[in-house]
Structures are given as C-alpha cells and as structure tokens.
Write an enzyme that holds these catalytic residues in place. Sequence first.
Site, PDB file in Angstrom:
ATOM      1  CE1 TYR A  50      -3.235  -2.660   0.048  1.00 60.34           C
ATOM      2  CE2 TYR A  50      -3.822  -2.218   2.229  1.00 60.34           C
ATOM      3  CZ  TYR A  50      -4.139  -2.900   1.094  1.00 60.34           C
ATOM      4  OH  TYR A  50      -5.053  -3.896   1.084  1.00 60.34           O
ATOM      5  CB  SER A 148      -6.349 -11.412   1.485  1.00 53.55           C
ATOM      6  OG  SER A 148      -7.332 -10.461   0.682  1.00 53.55           O
ATOM      7  CG  ASN A 149      -8.325 -11.170  -2.580  1.00 53.20           C
ATOM      8  OD1 ASN A 149      -9.573 -10.617  -2.570  1.00 53.20           O
ATOM      9  ND2 ASN A 149      -7.402 -10.358  -2.264  1.00 53.20           N
ATOM     10  CD1 TRP A 215     -10.681  -7.690  -0.052  1.00 52.52           C
ATOM     11  CD2 TRP A 215     -10.806  -5.852  -1.517  1.00 52.52           C
ATOM     12  NE1 TRP A 215     -10.373  -8.233  -1.368  1.00 52.52           N
ATOM     13  CE2 TRP A 215     -10.647  -7.061  -2.140  1.00 52.52           C
ATOM     14  CE3 TRP A 215     -11.141  -4.619  -2.475  1.00 52.52           C
ATOM     15  CZ2 TRP A 215     -10.490  -7.202  -3.585  1.00 52.52           C
ATOM     16  CZ3 TRP A 215     -11.033  -4.840  -3.774  1.00 52.52           C
ATOM     17  CH2 TRP A 215     -10.622  -5.952  -4.209  1.00 52.52           C
ATOM     18  CB  SER A 216     -13.914  -2.332  -2.144  1.00 53.62           C
ATOM     19  OG  SER A 216     -12.549  -1.729  -2.691  1.00 53.62           O
ATOM     20  N   GLY A 220     -17.377  -1.201  -5.883  1.00 51.16           N
ATOM     21  CA  GLY A 220     -17.914  -2.140  -6.659  1.00 51.16           C
ATOM     22  C   GLY A 220     -17.906  -1.844  -7.971  1.00 51.16           C
ATOM     23  N   GLY A 222     -18.131   0.196 -11.419  1.00 56.85           N
ATOM     24  CA  GLY A 222     -18.438   1.552 -11.493  1.00 56.85           C
ATOM     25  C   GLY A 222     -17.898   2.385 -10.135  1.00 56.85           C
ATOM     26  CG  PHE A 225     -22.612   1.719  -3.569  1.00 55.68           C
ATOM     27  CD1 PHE A 225     -23.482   1.808  -2.572  1.00 55.68           C
ATOM     28  CD2 PHE A 225     -21.531   0.809  -3.481  1.00 55.68           C
ATOM     29  CE1 PHE A 225     -23.384   1.494  -1.362  1.00 55.68           C
ATOM     30  CE2 PHE A 225     -21.439   0.394  -2.161  1.00 55.68           C
ATOM     31  CZ  PHE A 225     -22.023   0.499  -1.146  1.00 55.68           C
TER      32      PHE A 225
END
Length: 304
Positions: A50, A148-149, A215-216, A220, A222, A225
Amino acid sequence: MKHIPLGALSVPNIALGLMRISEMEDAAIRDLVGAARDSGIDFFDHADIYGTALHASERRFAEAMRFSPAERDEITIQTKAGIIPGVGYDFSYDHLVSAVEESLRALNTDRIDVLLLHRPDALMEPDEVARAFDRLYDDGKVRAFGVSNHTPRQMELLGRWIRRPIVANQMQLSVTHAPMIAQGIAANTLTDQATDRDGGVLDYCRLEGVAVQAWSPMGGPGGPFIGDPNRPELNAVLDRLAADYDVTAEAIATAWITRHPANIQVVLGTTRPDRVRASAAGSALPLTRPEWYEIFRAAGHVVP
Ligand SMILES: NC(=O)c1ccc[n+]([C@@H]2O[C@H](COP(=O)([O-])OP(=O)(O)OC[C@H]3O[C@@H](n4cnc5c(N)ncnc54)[C@H](OP(=O)(O)O)[C@@H]3O)[C@@H](O)[C@H]2O)c1
C-alpha cells in the site's frame, strides 16, 4: 461497536484500512485514525504494497501516530504480504520472512498481530509457507495468520501444512459487489448470478470459524455507489432507510454487511474522518429482513 471473534481475538466488526494514506499529512492521518478510535475502531489493516512505494503506507502510519508502547498494545495491526507489484505473487519462505521484517521496521513495532497472504500464489509450496509461518510465530514476529482473496480449496491446501489456524479471509464485498452472497440466493437458477465464483467461500468460512473481512465495502463495479447518479434506485433506498434510522447512507451500506449473520468485519477505505464516523453507526444497526432484501434488490441482484 459490536465485536466479533477473529481467531483468539475479539475485534470490532469495523476496521480501518490504510491503503490510501501514503500521501496524507501527519495531521490528516491522526484525524482519520482518531475518528476511528473515537468510534471504537482499534483494528487497522495494512499491506506491504500500500502506498506510492513498498511499505509506504505502513511507514506513514507509524510516523504520523508515534504510538507509545501502551498505545501500541491498545490496537490490532494486520498487514499482508505475498504480492510483488508488476511481477506476480511470491509465497516463498525467503519472501514472506523478509517482507514481514520490513513491515515491522516500517510500522515501528515488534509484532504483527495478524498477517494475511494477500492473493493466491499459483506457485505456492505449502510446506514453505508453513516453514515461514513457524519461523515468524516462533520469533514472536506474527501472532496469527490468515489469507485474502482465497477459495475454500486453497485454504484447505494451505491448512494441510500450516500448524496454526487460518483466522481470516479478506474478500471484496459490498452491496454492489456481492457474489459470495448473491450466488447462493440464485443457486440452481439459469442466471449469471448463480455462477460460483469463489467455491462457496462464505459458507466455508462460517463452517470453519474463519472470519470474513470485507474490502471495498463502499465500492464495486463503477466505483463508490453512494451518491452515484447511475444508481438512483439503490441510493433512494439507502437514503430512505438512513432517514428512518437517523443515520447516513454510509451506515446503511455498512449495516447491510454487518447484519449478515456470518459476523463479517467491514474494512473501510475512506480517507475522511466524517465517513469513518458515519460508517461506524452501522456496526450494530438491526436492518430487518425486508430492508436487507430491498437493498440487495435495489443494487441489481435477483431474488428468485
Ligand atoms: N485484500 C485485498 O485484496 C484488498 C484490496 C483492496 C483494499 N483492501 C483493503 O480494504 C480497505 C478498503 O478498500 P477501499 O478503499 O477500496 O474501500 P472503500 O471503503 O469502499 O473506499 C473506496 C473509495 O470509496 C470512496 N468512498 C467511501 N465512502 C464514500 C462515499 N460515501 N461517497 C463517495 N465515495 C466514497 C473512498 O474515497 P474517500 O477517501 O474520499 O472517502 C475510497 O476512495 C483498504 O484500505 C485496504 O485496507 C484490501
């Protein structure tokens, strides 16, 4: 602030992610972290990558906060390793051990409370990861490990070798990016939503007692939101419920995640203290089933 189990720890169900702080002034970082602390958020999410350079956000955090040993004891620091920017992934013993040692220097601390493997490494040798985890744990440099992921099968493969539990899996999740939730709802239908993209990770983590981190949570497809003119239906529902509960749309978007019975921990990425405070109001906000499903539908998901 509601607390949830994460391995042996009890942690707030909202964390502050520090992916975007490396260019911020000390005072702005202190305001952001102060807003989190005042809201009951004492869990901070980092990664070696980061910032504008390796370990830059970790370093800025330590430089700005200058925690005393007592203050350091009050917070939980999570960081991640395993990504080599511009190259790929590296879960080798040498890389994991040296990345953590550099994170400890950047964070100016003697231990990482939780270390996550950032993204699955196709070339992972699980016995090498196990050796790295043993070394880091035995040296007192890392107290708990997660991923993660990762898919359930990737976690099982790793779990066959490592000697300590996987305590968390950090995945992308918001109301507009919710395959781990939406897929199950559409199971056995001929819709795109029924496509299994993660091997049933949410149910797996619940069954195995692995904390899911989101996370996030405000992002998403676009981008963010909230207030997005391309999402009038979703924003109308968020705004109406925000007025009903006397909170903001951020709190409702946060509560859509925290209301799920999987005890998901929301990892905020905002750089604005007001948005941290606003989201914190969603920690234990008791959305009803009709409200939760209305938000889900308004985000474009199907309820067959
Ligand atoms: N494990 C992984 O692979 C992975 C990947 C990405 C991130 N993360 C972690 O997750 C944390 C959160 O991720 P994120 O930063 O993408 O999450 P986020 O909280 O969804 O924030 C994304 C962006 O949305 C903006 N935003 C937030 N609230 C908003 C609102 N009400 N209206 C308009 N814009 C809004 C933020 O800008 P402002 O600063 O202006 O509010 C930010 O730039 C990161 O800090 C990091 O710790 C992990």
